[in-house]
Design a protein around this motif. Structure first.
Motif, PDB file in Angstrom:
ATOM      1  N   SER A  53       0.820  -1.072  -0.021  1.00 11.89           N
ATOM      2  CA  SER A  53      -0.267   0.034  -0.342  1.00 11.89           C
ATOM      3  C   SER A  53       0.937   1.280  -0.319  1.00 11.89           C
ATOM      4  O   SER A  53      -0.091   2.867  -0.769  1.00 11.89           O
ATOM      5  CB  SER A  53      -1.022   0.097   1.373  1.00 11.89           C
ATOM      6  OG  SER A  53      -1.909   1.310   1.372  1.00 11.89           O
ATOM      7  N   LEU A  57       1.554   5.152  -2.894  1.00 11.83           N
ATOM      8  CA  LEU A  57       1.195   6.259  -2.591  1.00 11.83           C
ATOM      9  C   LEU A  57       2.405   6.791  -3.119  1.00 11.83           C
ATOM     10  O   LEU A  57       3.628   7.005  -3.464  1.00 11.83           O
ATOM     11  CB  LEU A  57       2.027   6.549  -1.223  1.00 11.83           C
ATOM     12  CG  LEU A  57       0.866   5.892  -0.006  1.00 11.83           C
ATOM     13  CD1 LEU A  57       0.809   6.257   1.724  1.00 11.83           C
ATOM     14  CD2 LEU A  57      -1.001   7.034   0.077  1.00 11.83           C
ATOM     15  N   ARG A  64      -4.255  13.403   0.952  1.00 13.90           N
ATOM     16  CA  ARG A  64      -5.640  13.655   1.871  1.00 13.90           C
ATOM     17  C   ARG A  64      -5.947  11.963   1.289  1.00 13.90           C
ATOM     18  O   ARG A  64      -6.255  11.817  -0.027  1.00 13.90           O
ATOM     19  CB  ARG A  64      -6.486  14.813   1.395  1.00 13.90           C
ATOM     20  CG  ARG A  64      -7.813  14.556   2.284  1.00 13.90           C
ATOM     21  CD  ARG A  64      -8.689  15.515   2.024  1.00 13.90           C
ATOM     22  NE  ARG A  64      -9.332  15.770   2.999  1.00 13.90           N
ATOM     23  CZ  ARG A  64     -10.719  15.790   2.374  1.00 13.90           C
ATOM     24  NH1 ARG A  64     -12.013  15.164   1.564  1.00 13.90           N
ATOM     25  NH2 ARG A  64     -11.625  15.536   3.177  1.00 13.90           N
ATOM     26  N   LYS A  65      -7.226  11.316   2.562  1.00 17.79           N
ATOM     27  CA  LYS A  65      -7.689  10.263   2.002  1.00 17.79           C
ATOM     28  C   LYS A  65      -8.676  10.138   3.310  1.00 17.79           C
ATOM     29  O   LYS A  65      -8.383  11.333   4.040  1.00 17.79           O
ATOM     30  CB  LYS A  65      -6.228   8.782   2.689  1.00 17.79           C
ATOM     31  CG  LYS A  65      -5.119   8.409   1.710  1.00 17.79           C
ATOM     32  CD  LYS A  65      -5.583   8.197   0.075  1.00 17.79           C
ATOM     33  CE  LYS A  65      -4.489   7.664  -0.932  1.00 17.79           C
ATOM     34  NZ  LYS A  65      -5.246   7.367  -2.212  1.00 17.79           N
ATOM     35  N   THR A  66      -9.721   9.320   3.004  1.00 21.40           N
ATOM     36  CA  THR A  66     -11.156   9.423   4.209  1.00 21.40           C
ATOM     37  C   THR A  66     -10.951   7.956   4.822  1.00 21.40           C
ATOM     38  O   THR A  66     -10.770   6.823   4.284  1.00 21.40           O
ATOM     39  CB  THR A  66     -11.760   9.848   3.710  1.00 21.40           C
ATOM     40  OG1 THR A  66     -11.399  10.505   2.354  1.00 21.40           O
ATOM     41  CG2 THR A  66     -12.846   9.688   4.171  1.00 21.40           C
ATOM     42  N   TRP A  67     -11.123   8.503   6.025  1.00 27.75           N
ATOM     43  CA  TRP A  67     -11.215   6.807   6.865  1.00 27.75           C
ATOM     44  C   TRP A  67     -12.906   7.460   7.678  1.00 27.75           C
ATOM     45  O   TRP A  67     -12.760   7.894   8.578  1.00 27.75           O
ATOM     46  CB  TRP A  67      -9.821   6.935   8.130  1.00 27.75           C
ATOM     47  CG  TRP A  67      -9.804   5.380   8.738  1.00 27.75           C
ATOM     48  CD1 TRP A  67     -10.093   3.921   7.891  1.00 27.75           C
ATOM     49  CD2 TRP A  67     -10.369   5.288   9.758  1.00 27.75           C
ATOM     50  NE1 TRP A  67      -9.887   2.793   9.152  1.00 27.75           N
ATOM     51  CE2 TRP A  67      -9.838   3.810  10.073  1.00 27.75           C
ATOM     52  CE3 TRP A  67     -10.172   5.964  11.059  1.00 27.75           C
ATOM     53  CZ2 TRP A  67     -10.452   3.598  11.650  1.00 27.75           C
ATOM     54  CZ3 TRP A  67     -10.235   5.788  12.192  1.00 27.75           C
ATOM     55  CH2 TRP A  67     -10.656   4.397  12.811  1.00 27.75           C
TER      56      TRP A  67
END
Length: 145
Positions: A53, A57, A64-67
């Motif tokens: 993973s 990147l 910016r990622k969303t969790w």
């Protein structure tokens, strides 16, 4: 008639502010130091899945990622630590604030580096061997000596 006066006063005020700030050398930090100082957590890669993973990147870029519906900012550093920096929106905001201050300080130093009238370009070395001769006592001119 008032606009030229206001403009001149604004320029003088800005010049005074710049001159006052020139005496303070801003600390220069690396992006990694600023991320850590802003609250980003250093995450070591422990599993093959994390390593895979991580490789997806973009290196050395904040992404910016969303969790769970919330923004999470990540920074992959494959060259220095082989780790991931992870932070919240508040951490990101703190980082941007510090990075902006450093960019402004660098730009101001670059702008005034070649300006002979800039207080920052003047030589501030101490010269105790100067012959005061006709100048006499500096206290005469209101200096606290």
């Amino acid at each position: 008639m008032m606009k030229p006066v206001r403009s001149i006063l604004a320029i003088l005020a800005l010049g005074g502010l710049v001159a006052a700030c020139q005496g303070q050398m801003p600390k220069t930090e690396s992006k990694r130091d600023m991320l850590a100082d802003s609250g980003f957590k250093v995450v070591s890669l422990k599993t093959p899945g994390q390593a895979a993973s991580f490789k997806k990147l973009p290196p050395h870029k904040l992404v910016r990622k969303t969790w769970q519906g919330k923004p999470v900012w990540v920074y992959a550093d494959p060259t220095m630590c082989g780790c991931l920096y992870m932070g919240t929106q508040d951490n990101y905001n703190a980082y941007i604030k510090e990075a902006s201050k450093q960019m402004m300080a660098t730009a101001m130093r670059a702008n005034f580096a070649d300006d002979p009238y800039s207080p920052s370009s003047m030589d501030a070395t101490v010269d105790n061997d100067w012959d005061w001769g006709e100048w006499g006592n500096p206290g005469y001119y209101g200096l606290p000596y």
